[in-house]
Structures are given as structure tokens and as C-alpha cells.
Design an enzyme around this catalytic site. Structure first.
Site, PDB file in Angstrom:
ATOM      1  N   CYS A   1      33.147  32.991  47.255  1.00 16.69           N
ATOM      2  CA  CYS A   1      34.098  33.847  46.533  1.00 16.69           C
ATOM      3  C   CYS A   1      34.460  35.035  47.413  1.00 16.69           C
ATOM      4  O   CYS A   1      33.582  35.673  48.005  1.00 16.69           O
ATOM      5  CB  CYS A   1      33.494  34.327  45.218  1.00 16.69           C
ATOM      6  SG  CYS A   1      34.630  35.378  44.278  1.00 16.69           S
TER       7      CYS A   1
ATOM      8  N   GLN B   1      34.512  51.203  36.973  1.00 18.76           N
ATOM      9  CA  GLN B   1      35.663  50.523  37.577  1.00 18.76           C
ATOM     10  C   GLN B   1      35.192  49.549  38.651  1.00 18.76           C
ATOM     11  O   GLN B   1      34.392  49.909  39.509  1.00 18.76           O
ATOM     12  CB  GLN B   1      36.613  51.555  38.198  1.00 18.76           C
ATOM     13  CG  GLN B   1      37.458  52.296  37.186  1.00 18.76           C
ATOM     14  CD  GLN B   1      38.664  51.494  36.708  1.00 18.76           C
ATOM     15  OE1 GLN B   1      38.820  50.323  37.030  1.00 18.76           O
ATOM     16  NE2 GLN B   1      39.524  52.131  35.932  1.00 18.76           N
TER      17      GLN B   1
ATOM     18  N   CYS C   1      42.381  35.449  41.193  1.00 22.30           N
ATOM     19  CA  CYS C   1      43.174  35.518  42.442  1.00 22.30           C
ATOM     20  C   CYS C   1      44.399  34.609  42.419  1.00 22.30           C
ATOM     21  O   CYS C   1      44.660  33.860  43.365  1.00 22.30           O
ATOM     22  CB  CYS C   1      42.295  35.172  43.641  1.00 22.30           C
ATOM     23  SG  CYS C   1      40.832  36.201  43.828  1.00 22.30           S
TER      24      CYS C   1
ATOM     25  N   CYS D   1      46.284  50.434  32.106  1.00 21.34           N
ATOM     26  CA  CYS D   1      46.127  49.126  32.754  1.00 21.34           C
ATOM     27  C   CYS D   1      47.136  48.128  32.184  1.00 21.34           C
ATOM     28  O   CYS D   1      47.102  46.948  32.531  1.00 21.34           O
ATOM     29  CB  CYS D   1      44.700  48.601  32.574  1.00 21.34           C
ATOM     30  SG  CYS D   1      44.216  48.402  30.848  1.00 21.34           S
TER      31      CYS D   1
ATOM     32  N   CYS E   1      40.365  27.715  40.151  1.00 21.88           N
ATOM     33  CA  CYS E   1      39.689  28.904  39.626  1.00 21.88           C
ATOM     34  C   CYS E   1      40.707  29.801  38.923  1.00 21.88           C
ATOM     35  O   CYS E   1      41.877  29.858  39.303  1.00 21.88           O
ATOM     36  CB  CYS E   1      39.038  29.653  40.783  1.00 21.88           C
ATOM     37  SG  CYS E   1      38.357  31.258  40.343  1.00 21.88           S
TER      38      CYS E   1
ATOM     39  N   ASP F   1      43.147  57.365  29.066  1.00 20.23           N
ATOM     40  CA  ASP F   1      43.029  56.090  29.781  1.00 20.23           C
ATOM     41  C   ASP F   1      42.611  55.017  28.774  1.00 20.23           C
ATOM     42  O   ASP F   1      41.477  54.545  28.767  1.00 20.23           O
ATOM     43  CB  ASP F   1      41.989  56.227  30.904  1.00 20.23           C
ATOM     44  CG  ASP F   1      41.914  54.991  31.792  1.00 20.23           C
ATOM     45  OD1 ASP F   1      42.688  54.038  31.560  1.00 20.23           O
ATOM     46  OD2 ASP F   1      41.077  54.967  32.706  1.00 20.23           O
TER      47      ASP F   1
END
Length: 450
Positions: A159, A282, A67, A408, A64, A381
Site C-alpha cells: 500500500c 488528521q 486512491c 471537508c 481497491c 470545522d
């Protein structure tokens, strides 16, 4: 660890970037790409394992695309995220920096997302183990895209990103589609029916489910919707969209609310934020609150300030800080997000916000500043690309007392800090982890006028 969560090795003075390893691993590598100044490689055999390693908890890890840092401990993840921010600001920004505040970790490191988007496919991705087994496998999948492959989907069993009942809903939709012969979509041939599933949970307990299909089949859709409504009575917003386009984006299409309300709510400090099927919010709501709280603290508002909130999105930060400001002006490129921002002010009886939609470099003009006044504080932002140079130049011209820069992407933030250093000092640096088990990191910088 270096950019994009990869590790760095060297051989004969050549830099090699390697994915799927941890600092301290001793491995045999196979080079997959060679350039003049660097190579990319994948591990083919492990000789020694790093002490930083932990056992990944998800069966889909390594296949996947999400993560990717499950194989290193969370403390190690935070260490390298802090280092990533520091390296970017020092090497790219080249400005005087204060001592960094320690990175703020996420209390939840699993089940922290409030939105997941799953894709249907009739040609599921098979792992090497499955291929080598010689067995026949069900090729219908409901899951995530394989990295770099638009046409291959990994069927997901469980998940760890979104809390219950997310997994149960996905598995039930998959089961129902199989039992009722609803064909999974073929992205290459552009045929089939079941296309996409979006699940949004909220900290208020409200729950949105959106099913996306390729063709309008009213009877089959009604039956599926009724089944979901009966099986999961906790769904407060049940919706669907018919999308016969070449891609899954539906921002220009009608989303039909079959049952419940056409939105859900998130909440922060008693302020409610309405989240519709096309709204941005978010995805780690708990950590977003910490991010916005720190942003507000660094802005040091006393109630007398005129605040400009650039790239305001759905006005989350603007509405969150409004009680501590005299007036807040929010600017955002996406018109639908600005409509959400206005609604969020209305439902919370916030009367000191004004929102504008349009390209930031065009909207942030002399005329706007003449109309509303020179800002005391600017909160910005921007997206990953950072701020347009025209926006940076306008900030230098307007010269607010403080700029709170939320990013970010510390690399583009560092580039902008160098440009702003002509008139600003970096007073505080506060990294925040919004996405555990990934290499992504947010960073807040306080700039004060020289």
C-alpha cells in the site's frame, strides 16, 4: 470530472455518470443504473485514452476502493479539486465570491497517511483475472474492504498510503497468523480469531500497533504480541482489543496496552498532541499543519480575541491557535475527544482553553455566551453534513467579527454560506488538498461581518 470523482457524459440529453475514466477518454459504456434524470455506467472498452492519463503506480488500482485518481496526474487532480470547490460555492451557495486562492497541494502524494486500518477475512476478493485463470487461491486476506461489500476484503501486497514500516508490519502479522493457524475472521458466520489491524505512525517517529481479535485467547495473544515487539522494536505502543461484537468498532471496549505507552504523539510548532487508540487526529499530519496554519492566518489573531472553536475534535485547532488568542472555547460532540483536548492543553502548559462536550446546537447556548462572552472569532470545522441550522442561526445572532469555516465537503459548506450571507461576506476562499489520489478536497472560507 464531477461529484465523487466520477466523470460526466451525455447521450440523447441524458446525463451519465461514469467511474474509472478520465476527461477526454473515448469509451464504450454499459449502463448499470437508470433513473428519470440520469444514468450510471461503467466502461467496457476504451477506444481512445485521454491526454490527462498517467500510469497508475499501484497493482491494486481499480479493484481497491482507495486512491481512485491514480490514473490522472497530480496537477490534473488539483485542477479538478479547485473546480469542484468553485462549482459548489457558485451553484449551491449563490453568494458573492472573491477570486479564489490557488489550491494548496500536498508535498507528499504517496505515503502521506499516519493511520491505516486493515481487516482480516477468510473469503478474500478474487479479481476477474484470478477467477478466469481457473487456479486455486489462498482465500485468507488482510487488507481493505471492496467498495460496497461489507463481507469481501482485498488482500493487499503493498500500500502506497502509509510510510514504513506499515507494509512490513501488515505482512508479518499476516504471515504469523498463517504459520500459527490463527483463523482469519468470517464476518458472515461471525467466527474466527484475527479480526482487524490498525497501524498509526507519527511525525515524532513514534509508532502504534493495535491488533483486534474476536475471542480472548491470552496465550496466543501474548505470543503474537511478543513476536511483534521483537520483530519491530520501533513500536512504541503495542496494544490489543478483544471484540466479540457484530462490527469492528471498539470505542466502547477496553484496549489493552501490552507494551510501551498507551499513546503516541504528533507535533506541530513544538506543540505535542497525544494520540490514543481511540483518538481522532488528521490522517495527513503534514498537510494538517498547513491547513491549521492557514486557518490561524485567516483568523488574524492579535492575542486579544475570544475564539470559539466549534467541532473541536481533540482540540487540535484550539490548542494550535491558543498562543495567539486571549481565550479559546472548544465544543465537540464526542466526550472522549474532549478529554483528549484537555490533556493536549495540559501537556503543553496551555492554560487559556476551555472545552465542552455535547451536541453543538445545545452547548452553543445563550448561557454559554453569557458565561464566556461574545466571540470575536469563530472557527468551525463541522463533519461532512455541515452545520445544523440551529448552529447557523446562533452564529447569526451572536455575530462574531470573523468566521473561519473549514470544510471537508464544499457542497454543505456552500449551503451554510448562503444562510450566513444574511450578515456575512465571503472574503477569502482557500482550497487545500489533504488526500492526494482521491477526489476529496478541504476548503477554508473567511467570512467577515457586514
Amino acid at each position: 470530472m464531477v461529484a465523487e470523482g466520477k466523470c460526466l457524459a451525455r447521450h440523447d440529453n441524458m446525463v451519465i455518470f461514469v467511474g474509472g475514466v478520465a476527461p477526454g477518454d473515448v469509451v464504450d459504456l454499459r449502463v448499470t443504473r437508470k433513473k428519470k434524470s440520469f444514468m450510471e455506467a461503467v466502461p467496457v472498452a476504451f477506444r481512445e485514452y485521454s491526454e490527462l492519463r498517467v500510469e497508475p503506480f499501484c497493482e491494486h488500482f481499480g479493484v481497491c476502493g482507495g486512491c481512485k485518481w491514480q490514473h490522472i496526474s497530480y496537477d490534473t487532480q488539483l485542477h479538478y479539486k479547485q473546480k469542484q470547490v468553485k462549482d459548489n460555492l457558485e451553484r449551491i451557495g449563490k453568494v458573492a465570491l472573491p477570486e479564489f486562492d490557488p489550491i494548496l497541494g500536498s508535498e507528499k502524494t504517496r505515503y502521506y497517511r499516519n493511520k491505516l486500518e486493515y481487516t482480516f477475512s477468510n473469503t478474500s476478493w478474487l479479481t476477474n483475472e484470478q477467477i478466469q485463470s481457473g487456479q486455486e487461491f489462498d482465500r485468507d486476506a488482510l487488507g481493505f474492504h471492496i467498495p460496497g461489500r461489507f463481507d469481501k476484503i482485498l488482500d493487499i501486497k503493498h500500500c502506497y498510503l502509509q510510510p514504513d514500516p506499515s507494509n512490513a508490519i501488515r505482512l508479518e502479522v499476516r504471515k504469523y497468523a498463517k504459520e500459527h493457524d490463527l483463523p482469519f475472521f468470517d464476518i458472515v458466520k461471525q467466527e474466527g480469531y484475527m479480526r482487524n489491524l490498525i497501524i498509526r505512525t507519527a511525525n515524532t517517529g513514534e509508532l502504534m500497533v493495535i491488533v483486534q481479535v474476536y475471542e480472548d485467547r491470552p496465550e496466543e495473544m501474548a505470543a503474537l504480541m511478543e513476536h511483534l515487539a521483537t520483530t519491530f522494536p520501533e513500536i512504541t505502543s503495542l496494544q490489543y482489543v478483544v471484540n466479540s461484537k457484530g462490527n469492528e468498532t471498539y470505542h466502547d471496549l477496553e484496549v489493552v496496552c501490552y507494551k510501551g505507552l498507551p499513546y503516541i504523539h504528533e507535533e506541530m510548532e513544538g506543540i505535542k498532541f497525544r494520540v490514543g487508540p481511540k483518538s481522532f487526529y488528521q490522517t495527513n499530519a503534514d498537510q494538517a499543519y498547513e491547513l491549521y496554519r492557514l486557518t490561524r492566518d485567516l483568523a488574524a489573531l492579535t492575542g486579544n480575541e475570544l475564539v470559539y472553536d466549534l467541532y473541536t475534535g481533540a482540540g487540535t485547532i484550539a490548542n494550535f491557535v491558543a498562543k495567539q488568542a486571549r481565550e479559546v472555547i472548544g465544543i465537540e460532540y464526542v466526550p472522549s475527544a474532549i478529554e483528549d483536548a484537555k490533556i493536549n492543553s495540559q501537556i503543553n502548559n496551555i492554560t487559556n482553553t476551555t472545552f465542552y462536550a455535547g451536541d453543538m446546537k445545545d452547548i452553543l447556548s445563550d448561557e454559554l455566551i453569557e458565561r464566556h462572552g461574545r466571540p470575536d472569532v469563530v472557527i468551525t470545522d463541522p463533519p461532512r453534513a455541515g452545520m445544523h441550522q440551529d448552529v447557523v442561526e446562533k452564529l447569526l445572532q451572536v455575530h462574531p467579527n470573523r468566521i473561519v469555516y473549514v470544510s471537508c465537503n464544499p457542497a454543505t459548506q456552500a449551503r451554510d454560506l448562503e444562510l450566513l450571507s444574511e450578515k456575512y461576506d465571503v472574503s477569502r476562499v482557500q482550497p487545500v488538498d489533504m488526500f492526494p489520489q482521491t477526489h476529496h478536497v478541504e476548503n477554508i472560507v473567511l467570512l467577515t461581518a457586514k
